[in-house]
Design a protein around this motif. Structure first.
Motif, PDB file in Angstrom:
ATOM      1  N   UNK A   1      11.308   0.350  -1.382  1.00 35.51           N
ATOM      2  CA  UNK A   1      10.972  -0.463  -2.549  1.00 35.51           C
ATOM      3  C   UNK A   1      11.627   0.125  -3.796  1.00 35.51           C
ATOM      4  N   UNK A   2      12.967   0.101  -3.873  1.00 31.88           N
ATOM      5  CA  UNK A   2      13.634   0.600  -5.081  1.00 31.88           C
ATOM      6  C   UNK A   2      13.360  -0.305  -6.282  1.00 31.88           C
ATOM      7  N   UNK A   3      13.131   0.330  -7.429  1.00 32.44           N
ATOM      8  CA  UNK A   3      12.930  -0.379  -8.694  1.00 32.44           C
ATOM      9  C   UNK A   3      14.020   0.061  -9.662  1.00 32.44           C
ATOM     10  N   UNK A   4      14.716  -0.887 -10.253  1.00 33.00           N
ATOM     11  CA  UNK A   4      15.764  -0.579 -11.228  1.00 33.00           C
ATOM     12  C   UNK A   4      15.416  -1.301 -12.519  1.00 33.00           C
ATOM     13  N   UNK A   5      15.301  -0.545 -13.623  1.00 42.05           N
ATOM     14  CA  UNK A   5      14.971  -1.170 -14.900  1.00 42.05           C
ATOM     15  C   UNK A   5      16.172  -1.179 -15.836  1.00 42.05           C
TER      16      UNK A   5
ATOM     17  N   UNK B   1      24.406  -2.404  -2.636  1.00 39.80           N
ATOM     18  CA  UNK B   1      24.049  -1.006  -2.407  1.00 39.80           C
ATOM     19  C   UNK B   1      22.803  -0.861  -1.536  1.00 39.80           C
ATOM     20  N   UNK B   2      21.771  -1.671  -1.808  1.00 39.11           N
ATOM     21  CA  UNK B   2      20.475  -1.470  -1.155  1.00 39.11           C
ATOM     22  C   UNK B   2      20.224  -2.407   0.022  1.00 39.11           C
ATOM     23  N   UNK B   3      20.915  -3.542   0.082  1.00 42.15           N
ATOM     24  CA  UNK B   3      20.759  -4.517   1.170  1.00 42.15           C
ATOM     25  C   UNK B   3      19.284  -4.831   1.457  1.00 42.15           C
ATOM     26  N   UNK B   4      18.567  -5.398   0.481  1.00 41.63           N
ATOM     27  CA  UNK B   4      17.144  -5.684   0.688  1.00 41.63           C
ATOM     28  C   UNK B   4      16.937  -6.946   1.518  1.00 41.63           C
TER      29      UNK B   4
ATOM     30  N   UNK C   1      13.403  -4.460  -6.507  1.00 42.98           N
ATOM     31  CA  UNK C   1      12.848  -5.045  -7.729  1.00 42.98           C
ATOM     32  C   UNK C   1      13.766  -4.744  -8.905  1.00 42.98           C
ATOM     33  N   UNK C   2      14.314  -5.777  -9.502  1.00 39.85           N
ATOM     34  CA  UNK C   2      15.144  -5.660 -10.701  1.00 39.85           C
ATOM     35  C   UNK C   2      14.270  -6.045 -11.885  1.00 39.85           C
ATOM     36  N   UNK C   3      14.116  -5.120 -12.833  1.00 37.83           N
ATOM     37  CA  UNK C   3      13.153  -5.297 -13.919  1.00 37.83           C
ATOM     38  C   UNK C   3      13.818  -5.196 -15.284  1.00 37.83           C
TER      39      UNK C   3
END
Length: 225
Positions: free
Chosen positions: A149-153, A171-174, A95-97
């Motif tokens: 479920x990485x979140x980056x704000x 980096x995360x390969x979602x 999740x990119x926020x």
């Protein structure tokens, strides 16, 4: 231009599939789809949308799904809900926020994710701490077995560009990339303004969806520009 974006633009990595010579490869995929639907499983990642899930049609790798609307209509909630459904289906979600903080997204995640497991938390009560802390602690402890479920704000990144998002994907390969606020992503080119920036971002994310074999879910705020 980052390494991730350079790879997306390299023409020598395209390997065509021939509609005639490789025809039997489609049979293999159709057999897989048949086996899934006969078990009641959707083809692709379950969407959480009844109209699609009842037809066993899910999000497929390479797809770009855009939610667009006016401010305050619930776009971010819908995006996060679909991301939670994908996570429950064992997909890794990034999740990119650009707009909301990790804490804001996390509290919303708790409300939506708990509901999928038939538990209930009130978002407004979580915000003011008016919640059964023992129940909430038990819920949170049960989450720590996964890290999918990485979140980056924006606080982490100082704002986002297409390049910085692609770096995070690398980096995360979602399996699912969720972007909450396309209209807040900055262009990598100083000369790009308005619709030009949007086109750059949308084209880049669509290419990334295909390159990384992932689903992209994104929210955009409708505006005159």
């Amino acid at each position: 231009m980052t390494g991730a974006l350079q790879r997306l633009g390299r023409k020598d990595e395209h390997s065509p599939s021939f509609a005639d010579r490789d025809a039997l490869e489609r049979l293999v995929q159709v057999k897989v789809h048949k086996a899934q639907t006969e078990k009641g499983q959707p083809v692709g990642i379950r969407t959480g949308l009844l109209v699609l899930d009842t037809l066993l049609l899910g999000w497929l790798p390479g797809e770009f799904i855009l939610i667009q609307g006016k401010p305050g209509v619930g776009k971010s909630w819908l995006l996060l809900y679909m991301a939670c459904v994908a996570y429950k289906e064992e997909a890794k979600v990034l999740l990119v926020s650009p707009e909301m903080s990790k804490l804001e997204q996390g509290l919303r995640w708790d409300v939506l994710m708990a509901a999928l497991y038939e538990q209930q938390f009130s978002h407004s009560e979580l915000l003011i701490g008016k919640v059964d802390l023992k129940q909430y602690e038990k819920w949170l402890k049960g989450l720590t077995k996964r890290a999918d479920f990485p979140i980056v704000d924006a606080v982490d990144r100082g704002g986002f560009t297409l390049n910085s998002i692609l770096d995070l994907v690398e980096e995360h390969r979602p399996g699912v990339l969720a972007v909450d606020g396309l209209h807040l992503i900055q262009s990598t080119r100083e000369e790009n303004k308005g619709w030009e920036t949007m086109k750059e971002v949308v084209d880049g994310l669509k290419n990334a969806a295909q390159y990384y074999h992932m689903v992209v879910l994104a929210v955009n705020q409708a505006q005159r520009g």
